[in-house]
Design a protein around this motif. Structure first.
Motif, mmCIF file in Angstrom:
data_model
loop_
_atom_site.group_PDB
_atom_site.id
_atom_site.type_symbol
_atom_site.label_atom_id
_atom_site.label_comp_id
_atom_site.label_asym_id
_atom_site.label_seq_id
_atom_site.Cartn_x
_atom_site.Cartn_y
_atom_site.Cartn_z
ATOM 1 N N LEU A 129 -2.577 -3.645 -9.469
ATOM 2 C CA LEU A 129 -2.514 -2.567 -8.261
ATOM 3 C C LEU A 129 -1.174 -0.970 -9.041
ATOM 4 N N ILE A 130 -0.445 -1.343 -9.872
ATOM 5 C CA ILE A 130 -0.139 -0.491 -10.089
ATOM 6 C C ILE A 130 -0.380 0.481 -11.383
ATOM 7 N N TYR B 3 -2.059 3.616 -12.704
ATOM 8 C CA TYR B 3 -1.806 4.576 -12.089
ATOM 9 C C TYR B 3 -0.614 5.590 -13.489
ATOM 10 N N ASN C 152 0.477 -8.407 -9.743
ATOM 11 C CA ASN C 152 0.778 -7.352 -8.430
ATOM 12 C C ASN C 152 0.481 -6.038 -9.684
ATOM 13 N N ILE D 290 6.916 -3.684 -4.078
ATOM 14 C CA ILE D 290 5.193 -4.349 -4.485
ATOM 15 C C ILE D 290 5.719 -5.764 -4.325
ATOM 16 N N GLU E 115 0.719 -1.106 -0.135
ATOM 17 C CA GLU E 115 -0.062 -0.090 -0.415
ATOM 18 C C GLU E 115 1.115 1.553 0.076
ATOM 19 N N VAL F 180 2.402 1.657 -3.132
ATOM 20 C CA VAL F 180 1.792 2.388 -4.107
ATOM 21 C C VAL F 180 2.241 4.072 -4.413
ATOM 22 N N LYS G 138 2.027 6.764 -6.719
ATOM 23 C CA LYS G 138 1.784 8.236 -7.823
ATOM 24 C C LYS G 138 2.171 9.528 -7.145
#
Length: 789
Positions: A384-385, A388, A381, A258, A227, A230, A234
């Motif tokens: 998750l990214i 962005y 994974n 990550i 978390e 990430v 950002k």
């Protein structure tokens, strides 16, 4: 370990177990035998240490009685959970902890002996204010919500940075005011509420050590690495390019957190849909490279992937995963890509497309030097990214388009910032129409009542220099060819060789006369069609072979001709133009501070510039003639500086060039109109045509009654029409003579009549250039008036 205690605090801290001991007193008084006996035994053990109740100031007492404290805290730190929970006793917000759980101990052990645990992005001011807020909420019953997440960043055994969220339990703490504590009024609390960043105010209302913090806190950590990573990603992606100072390291650290892979590296390529190419991102300061492109800047996407079938990536828009590159390379069809990656020491990788609305924006590359580290399981994974990255890349593409448009506007069109507002206003009207898709008649962009200023610094005799260098190169080439023919093998066709040699000598003799318009093209065509085929297809002597080899090595790749003298001239011309244009552009930025005005310049055989100043260009400011006078003085000073810079530069040029400078003074206001077909401004109407006629012809004009040009090297010529202009510029010259910029001698003469234009006069003055560096100081019109007075 350093305690890393902040020097100032509103608290005097006393670590105390009094609340816990009071609970033990209650248990000892109950009738439950096993609980009561346990409590009584523990109370007896701590009896020699009254500080456990009153407060511990010497932390050595804690370290010397770790086992006893562990028994005392046993109910809060269950043995069954010690390998699961990350927990310890602490003083809130400080780096003093003890009584760790086994899992906490293991985490600290893996971090290494050099690691010093400190809260991320936490300074002394934040520490002080948070303690004050703790007092407000606890003692004054306020409800200030301060939920900024606090983190410890702790590396594991592989060097991967793990991020742990910090939670505090303050149930066993007590806040007590001392005599130094200030009693706060509601107004004081309101003032603090509105001044979070005013540390002096907080220290005034909560003096240092004016309160006692008695007890202990419990800190609990939970692993929030993904978390936090990430979130950091950002934050990094939202930063502008100029704020990235640590290159690709930040991104690789985030991705390693990550994926939990210590040697993970990140690459990236952008898809250029228009050219169907993959290109490296132009992030010079981030230095994000590409493992696919490696040392290439761009590549055709059809041929890029080394003949390997990557339908998942390019057609199905799914990540392409190679968990074992060596095994992958052994499969027929994959050899080229596999060998490419193995050559870069890549043994597992993920190539993931970045897609927005079905459109491919680029490919992110994750690689590792270890096989199986990257695989189809941990490839998830990326979910998750990727959102962005998609937004960032889309923003980058939009920004790039804006930059490209800005470059086009700056380099290829005449929309100067001073007049951009009027174009923007017209474009806005277009968008404000009910149906902008319909044919819209754009209004013409016209600026009325503006004063023109024209100036140029020209390469003296550039056409003659160019012709002379062309003749010199042609002569040298013809001489080299004649020498080759004189050394040809005697077994060759003597008649043909003699004929060609005669023709070459005839061309050489032609060059003794002035160069005709088609002479160069005629000779070049003859050499290409008649001479070069003979040289390539006939045998020659050893000497002749050496001469031929030297000859062909001397040819320019593009033209197939000698390009030695011309190259020196062209390079010298380019150096002069670039230097002079850069000075003018730099000085122009300063000139805009006088009064915003329109500016354009052109590189030809020198540098020309047009300036237009007036109320219509900058309607939101009051225009006064003093701004025009200031700009005229600026223009004269700038040409002086350009002349002086050229003098300093001249000796280092590959081909010596002189320059002449000219200013055209025109005091009547004119109108300029943007020509839509030419995409540039021009004077408007026949009334103003006289100015354009003079501007185009004046630099070739002679002094009246002579054959002498009005311009002369190292001198500035000022052409004018009226006596008031003469008086104004003589004052400027007198002022710059006083400042040791211009020489004392001033020439005045009439200019020969131009086509339809008569009555022009001129002033000519030399710039002082002996052992003098350029004076970059800008003198204003007010400086001149002060000097004259």
């Amino acid at each position: 370990m350093d305690y890393h205690l902040f020097k100032e605090s509103p608290f005097k801290t006393l670590i105390s177990f009094h609340k816990l001991i009071e609970t033990l007193d209650e248990i000892a008084a109950t009738n439950v035998d096993y609980r009561s006996n346990y409590a009584k035994a523990l109370l007896k053990e701590i009896e020699p240490f009254p500080e456990f109740r009153t407060g511990i100031e010497d932390f050595n007492l804690i370290h010397n009685n770790e086992t006893l404290i562990k028994y005392l805290l046993a109910d809060l730190f269950p043995t069954a959970l010690t390998h699961n929970e990350i927990k310890a006793v602490t003083i809130p917000f400080q780096n003093f902890t003890f009584n760790y759980t086994e899992r906490f101990k293991k985490i600290l052990h893996n971090a290494g002996t050099t690691f010093d645990m400190a809260i991320r992005d936490f300074d002394g001011n934040q520490f002080y204010i948070l303690n004050c807020i703790l007092i407000l909420n606890t003692f004054y019953n306020q409800h200030f919500d301060f939920n900024k997440p606090l983190f410890y960043d702790i590396p594991d055994t592989n060097g991967i940075m793990k991020h742990y969220r910090i939670l505090y339990n303050a149930d066993f703490m007590e806040i007590i005011p001392t005599d130094k504590a200030t009693t706060l009024t509601p107004e004081d609390i309101d003032l603090l509420m509105d001044n979070y960043d005013n540390i002096d105010l907080w220290k005034d209302k909560f003096p240092s050590e004016s309160w006692i913090l008695k007890g202990f806190g419990i800190v609990s950590l939970f692993d929030a690495s993904i978390e936090s990573a990430v979130s950091n990603l950002k934050s990094n992606l939202l930063k502008s390019e100029k704020n990235h100072t640590d290159g690709n390291q930040n991104f690789e650290t985030i991705f390693r957190s990550i994926f939990k892979i210590s040697d993970l590296k990140v690459g990236f390529i952008i898809y250029n849909e228009e050219d169907e190419k993959f290109v490296k991102p132009p992030y010079d300061d981030k230095k994000i490279g590409s493992f696919i492109l490696h040392d290439m800047q761009e590549a055709d996407c059809k041929n890029l992937l080394f003949g390997c079938s990557l339908e998942n990536l390019l057609e199905q828009n799914k990540p392409f995963v190679i968990s074992n590159v060596a095994k992958f390379a052994s499969t027929p069809g994959n050899e080229k890509l596999g060998k490419h990656f193995l050559g870069l020491n890549i043994h597992s990788c993920i190539l993931a497309p970045v897609i927005k609305n079905g459109k491919l924006l680029g490919i992110i590359e994750l690689v590792s030097a270890k096989p199986r580290e990257l695989n189809s399981i941990n490839a998830n994974n990326l979910n998750l990214i990727l959102p962005y990255l998609v937004d960032t890349l889309e923003r980058y593409n939009n920004d790039m388009q804006h930059h490209i448009e800005a470059i086009i506007q700056r380099e290829y069109t005449a929309i100067h910032p001073s007049v951009y507002w009027k174009f923007r206003r017209e474009a806005l009207k277009y968008f404000q129409t009910n149906n902008p898709n319909k044919d819209y008649i754009f209004k013409e962009i016209v600026f009325k009542e503006v004063y023109p200023l024209y100036g140029q610094i020209d390469i003296k005799g550039s056409s003659e220099h160019r012709n002379e260098t062309v003749k010199e190169d042609l002569k040298n080439q013809l001489e080299a060819l004649i020498l080759i023919f004189e050394n040809q093998n005697s077994n060759s066709s003597l008649v043909l060789l003699e004929q060609r040699k005669f023709e070459l000598q005839s061309f050489y003799e032609q060059l003794e006369f002035p160069l005709k318009a088609d002479t160069e093209q005629q000779i070049q065509l003859y050499i290409e069609k008649e001479i070069h085929p003979i040289l390539r297809n006939t045998k020659t002597t050893e000497i002749g072979e050496t001469l031929e080899q030297n000859y062909f090595e001397s040819l320019d790749e593009k033209t197939g001709m000698f390009y030695h003298s011309r190259k020196k001239f062209d390079n010298a011309m380019s150096i002069v133009n670039k230097k002079l244009a850069s000075i003018l552009d730099k000085k122009q930025v300063e000139a805009q501070n006088i009064f915003p005005h329109y500016y354009e310049r052109f590189k030809t055989d020198g540098v020309e510039h047009n300036l237009y100043i007036g109320a219509s260009i900058t309607p939101n400011k009051d225009f006064d003639s003093i701004y025009l006078h200031n700009l005229r003085l600026w223009q004269l000073q700038t040409l002086c500086e350009m002349e002086l810079e050229h003098h300093q530069l001249k000796s280092s040029l590959p081909y010596e060039l002189d320059v002449t400078s000219l200013i055209l003074v025109f005091s009547s206001p004119i109108s300029i109109r943007f020509r839509m077909d030419e995409k540039r401004f021009d004077v408007d109407g026949t009334y103003n045509a006289r100015y354009e006629v003079v501007k185009k012809r004046i630099d070739k004009a002679n002094i009246k009654g002579t054959k002498e040009r009005i311009t002369e090297k190292e001198k500035i010529t000022i052409v004018y029409s009226h006596n008031t202009e003469q008086t104004e510029y003589l004052n400027y010259i007198k002022f710059l003579q006083f400042k040791n910029i211009l020489e004392p001698a001033v020439e005045e003469f009439e200019v020969e009549e131009l086509q339809g234009v008569s009555g022009l006069r001129a002033i000519r003055v030399k710039v002082i250039n002996k052992n003098k560096e350029p004076d970059s100081k800008n003198y204003s019109y007010q400086d001149l008036l002060d000097e004259l007075n």
